[in-house]
Each structure stands twice: as C-alpha cells, then as structure tokens.
Design a protein around this motif. Sequence first.
Motif, PDB file in Angstrom:
ATOM      1  N   UNK A  52       0.850  -1.195   0.000  1.00  0.00           N
ATOM      2  CA  UNK A  52       0.000   0.000   0.000  1.00  0.00           C
ATOM      3  C   UNK A  52       0.881   1.239   0.000  1.00  0.00           C
ATOM      4  N   UNK A  53       0.564   2.188  -0.867  1.00  0.00           N
ATOM      5  CA  UNK A  53       1.229   3.483  -0.884  1.00  0.00           C
ATOM      6  C   UNK A  53       0.218   4.548  -0.488  1.00  0.00           C
ATOM      7  N   UNK A  54       0.538   5.310   0.565  1.00  0.00           N
ATOM      8  CA  UNK A  54      -0.350   6.367   1.057  1.00  0.00           C
ATOM      9  C   UNK A  54       0.338   7.712   0.889  1.00  0.00           C
ATOM     10  N   UNK A  55      -0.327   8.626   0.199  1.00  0.00           N
ATOM     11  CA  UNK A  55       0.196   9.977  -0.018  1.00  0.00           C
ATOM     12  C   UNK A  55      -0.727  10.972   0.677  1.00  0.00           C
ATOM     13  N   UNK A  56      -0.155  11.795   1.567  1.00  0.00           N
ATOM     14  CA  UNK A  56      -0.923  12.782   2.319  1.00  0.00           C
ATOM     15  C   UNK A  56      -0.407  14.166   1.960  1.00  0.00           C
ATOM     16  N   UNK A  57      -1.258  14.989   1.362  1.00  0.00           N
ATOM     17  CA  UNK A  57      -0.864  16.342   0.971  1.00  0.00           C
ATOM     18  C   UNK A  57      -1.707  17.338   1.755  1.00  0.00           C
TER      19      UNK A  57
END
Length: 711
Positions: A52-57
């Motif tokens: 899983x890749x999680x990106x938080x901007x």
Amino acid sequence: MNCIGKLLLGGLLAASAALSQAAGLLTPTNSQLGTLDIREHHVDVMIDNGYVTTSVEQVFANPNPQDLEAIYSFPVPEKAAVGEFTYWIDGKPVIGEVVEKQRAKTIYEQEKQAGREAAFVEKDDYKTFDISVTPVRANSDVRIKLVYIQAAHIDTSVGRYVYPLEEGGVDEVKNSFWSRTEVVKEKFSFNVRLRSGYPVDAVRLPQHPQANIQRVNDKEWSINIANSLQSTTEEALDGSNVNLASQTDIEQVTTQQATPHVAQLDKDIVVYWRLADNLPGSMDMVTYRDAGQSQGTFMLTLTPGDDLSKIQQGNDWIFVLDISGSMQGKYTSLVEGVREGLSKLRNTDRFKVVLFNNNAIDFTQGFLSVTPANIQPVLDRLQNHSPGGGTNLYAGLRNGITGLDADRSSAVILVTDGVANVGTTEKKAFIKLLKKNDVRLFTFVMGNSANRPLLEEMTTVSNGFAQSISNADDITGQIALASQKMTHQALRNIQVNIKGVKTNDITPAKISSLYRGEQLIILGHYYGDQTINNADITIKGQTGADTVTYKANMQFPASDTMHPELERLWAYGYIENLQSQLDYYGQNGEQDGAAKDTEQAITDVAVQYGLVTDYTSMIVVREEVLQQLGINPQNKQRVEKEQQARALREQQATAQSSSTQTAPQYNQQQTVSNKPRPSIGNGGGGGGGSMPLWFAVFMLALLGFTRLKKD
C-alpha cells in the motif's frame, strides 16, 4: 443496527474520542498568537501488488500578521515506512533527504534562525510523526506532502487498511504543552484505488457510510470521501447484517448531495475488502531489480489453504486487564465484555482475572472453574472498581503468569490502550519474563499510540499474536477474524528454502507461528546472472505431529523495474530485525559496544534507503544549502524513480482495465494447496459495529487452543 447497538457503540466511541487526541497542528497552550489553520488535507491510497502506498498532501495557513512555525503531529501508521516528504519552496516541490536525527534537528534550527525555508520529519518514538515547517509567512500558506508504504495484509480472505488519525493521548508531557487544531477548513478528500490479483466481492468502510464506493471490475474498486459530499443515509447497511457492503447494496441505499462542511481529523478511516470465496491457497511474488544490477529485491507472500486441524480440549484463560486512568469511559464496556466472554467459556475451562494500574492484583486469587457460582461474584466486584493511576504493565503480566499449571494449556489475553510508564518499562525485561514461561500471549492493542513495538515483540517470542483495534473498526468483523485463529492449531517451526537462485538478507529473521487465515510475508535480496532465474520455493511447518508443506516454482528476473518501493519495504523489515537485537542488548552493560554498532547499522540502512526511524529524520532545505552541507540528494533520486514507476503502473492499469475490464495481476501467482484458503464467508468483515469494542477481545473465550512449546 438496532437502537441498543447504536447507543452502545456511540457511547463507547464518544468516550474514547474524548480521551484521545487527534492528528493536527500543534500550538503551545500559552501562546498569545492565533492558531494556524489546516486549509486542505488530501489522501490518496493505492493498494496494489501486495503493498500500500499512502500519499498525504496538506496546506497550512497562517492568518496572523507575522511569520510562524507549523508543527503537525500525525500518528505513526502500523509497520509503515516513511520515505518521501516534500515541501513547496517558491512554488516548487523540494524532496527531503534522510540524515542522522540530531544532525537534521541542527540543520533545521540553523535554517529557522536564518529565516530560510526548512522542514523536517521526525519519529516521536512509537507514537507520532512530527512534521515541522518554517516559516509559514504572515497571511500566507505552505504545502507539504508525506508518502509512506506498508505491506497489504489479508487475514482470512479479508483485507484491512487503516488511515490513522486518532492519536491516543498517552504522551502526558506533550499533551500538557500543546493544543491541537484538528479541523480542515476548506478541502478534504480521501481516495483509494484497490487493485487485487484475486476477485474482490465487497468493500466496506464501517464508520464512514458517506463514502462513495465504485466497482470498476471484479478485481478493482475505487473509494472516495470528500467534504463537499454528505451522505443523506444514516448507514450503508443495517448493522445486523455482517456482510461487507457490495456495490449493489451501496447503489441501492446511498445518495449524496452537495453540502460543503469542514472535516474533522479525529476518527481513523478503516477500509475492509473481502475476497471471493473458495480461492486456493497460493504463493505470490513481486520483484524489483534495476537492469545491470547484481542485486534484486523480492516480496514473497504465502496464503495457506485451510490445512490446519481443529482442536477441542479445555484451557486456562488469564485475562490481564488495563484499568489505568486512560480507561475512563471504557470501563463499563470492559465489564460487559468480561460478562459476555465468561458466559461462553466451556465447563472444562478455568479462568483468572488480573487487573493492573500502578500495581497489579490477582483479582480472582487464582484460577476458578467456569460455573455461574464463580462467575457472578467476580462480575459484581469488577463492577465496583474505578479506573485510575498509571500503567504497570510488567506487574500485570508477571502476576498473570504466576502459578501456571504445567499440565494444562494456558493463554494470556492482554488488553491495553496505553504504555508501560510505571515500574519496569525496559523491553528486554518483558522479553526475558515471557521466555521463561511456556504460555502464549495474545495482545489487543487499543489505539494508535499504544506501545506496539513492545507488545508485538512480546507476542512474537511467546508464539502468540498482537492485533490492533481502532475505534473506527468493524468490531463484528474483528471478532470473526480473531475467532478463526483460535479454533485451529497453528503452524510452527516454519522453514523457508529457496533453491535455484542465491538469496540473503531475509526478513523477518525469525518467523513466528502462523495462525489460521494469516499470511506470511517474506522480503529479501536475490542474485544471479543476467538471465531469468527459476527457483523452487518450499515453505513448511509443524502442526501438531504433522508437517504441512507448500511448494512453488518462481522466476527471479534479471530486470524488473516496476516496483522500486520493495527496496524500502525490505529495509524497513531489516531495521526491525536490527531493532530486535538492540532490544536484547539494552542500553548499557558489557554489550554497550554491540548496541552502539547496531544503532549505527540502523542509521546506515535508513540513510541509504531514505527511511525515517528512531535514529534518522528527513530534512528539506534549498538545493544550495544541501550542496553546502555536502548532502547527496540520493533520496530525491529514489523518490523520482518510485514516482515514475507508479505513474507507469497507473497507465498500464488504466489501459488494461479499459480494454479487458480486468485489473493487473500480481507479478506471479501459484496455487500451493488442494484446499481453499480460509474464509469467513458471509459472517465476517462486515457489520456496523453493534457490539462494544471490548467485546471483540472477550469473544476469544468462545474458543480453544493448544499450547505451543517454545523451541
């Protein structure tokens, strides 16, 4: 969900939320300045190829007439490797580099004092990632992005992903100094793309019925939550039905209307997906190797068939219960859980209850037979107790495993939502205690700030398991998942043999017992010439007096550049191995030199692979400052490689889905069992959480187990 169920769950979650802190911007409690705002918070999650890749901007705003610093606290995700942090300077994204922790702090403070743009990420032990950004200009804003990766775990054919937002509030010093801004003022979004190598029957977000869930095809789903959409239905499904919501269900009951409102970062977002029934036991593998490089990285996943036999005999159950101050508001539900659990024990079982806060007491004064005459007085006395004090976890465990009967199978069920902060707190002491006693420990970790590293290591050495439970979990589904592990014997003495290609640096270094429904995930390096190397893989273990064996033939390619993230996943697991060694050494004594060498090894691996750890942090400064400091932008190069690979995977998946309506497969899949993998079918992974949170723990009392001897 019936009215009683709603009241029980709602009261529990409200009490828990009142006791915990959420992710958010930190402001000194005595500050005379106005607080900073969170203008935007966007999350993009890709679940694909076993990880899983999680990106938080995020966008932070400063409404004050002077420049300020922003400090954002975010709960540490479980087993997540943070490898990318980006800070926009002069409107352009600048990618962070990993350096030794103290050096990162020094650089940040120097740039801060000079009034230049800087940011860094540090890990606050096992509790949070703290992100510092300077300066947030007066009446202006800044943009940052954090990316982390983790393995995607499937348990009993049910996958589970948690986006953690509830910080457990266990750091009293921190919470006494800081107040938090948890509201997203303008834009919030949460998007998930789920791609599976196997058919997915259903997807569910038990505490977020407003989610828009769409089925792309039988192996691909998408999920969206945004603050511009507000559900007009109370729930996607009736809580009495424990199935996950299928796409048909959602289309029938969910409508949405445009109603802008602020978003609150105070509740975890939990996503469940259920695979199709009757899938075979399998071995799956994903690889990465740059062309021309001698070393490649692989991730091997074993999903066993339903090959473990059932067990019947009676057992001794030791309930070790945290009644410290953090349990305020949860204690009534705890007692009700004990009541329900004890009512399900068999008359051949015995039980013992140990309570701990500043000290520990054997509440039942030894084991009691399971009879109404024994159970009711215990419950009456429990009802009169009140939580309070600190958390002397060591005393609770030591009391619990005192007086075990060598002729009976014994298990400790530990329930805690805090940290060991009274009495013995060194991890090494806990490990020694459990190694001296032949008992399995099953730990239920409540909340994002509990000491998972300690609790998970203890369950590993005792051949048990640790299970995290969020307030936003589907509690009924968690009960079903836990129950599956206790009805059957476990696979132990697991051995992995790979013949046909050279491999090393395997992680985990020690493979604990594998319970029914669990997956075994192995990462390592492989070597070979510039051709495809075929290898025979054998994984076997003991169950009772029998041996269970799984075999497959896999290809280890000379070049495969689609999954560079595997290198960070391997590095994270390798660092966990090193950290386990460090825990045994302790921090002083004759092995102090070995401990320092291990700390340096962790630092070296983390810097090489760009990971935020206890010993390293990620720093963002202008490019000319990096050059002046002599810091090689190697993490920037790694991030760019990962971004390119993700974009290419997305392009291929989109093209394949539009032409064949089939999502991409795992790199390699092979059936390894003539029995289907364990599945809870229509009975698990769903439900609306109509039972109290603590009841999930005590439903284990329904089940039996045999004790595994330590090797």
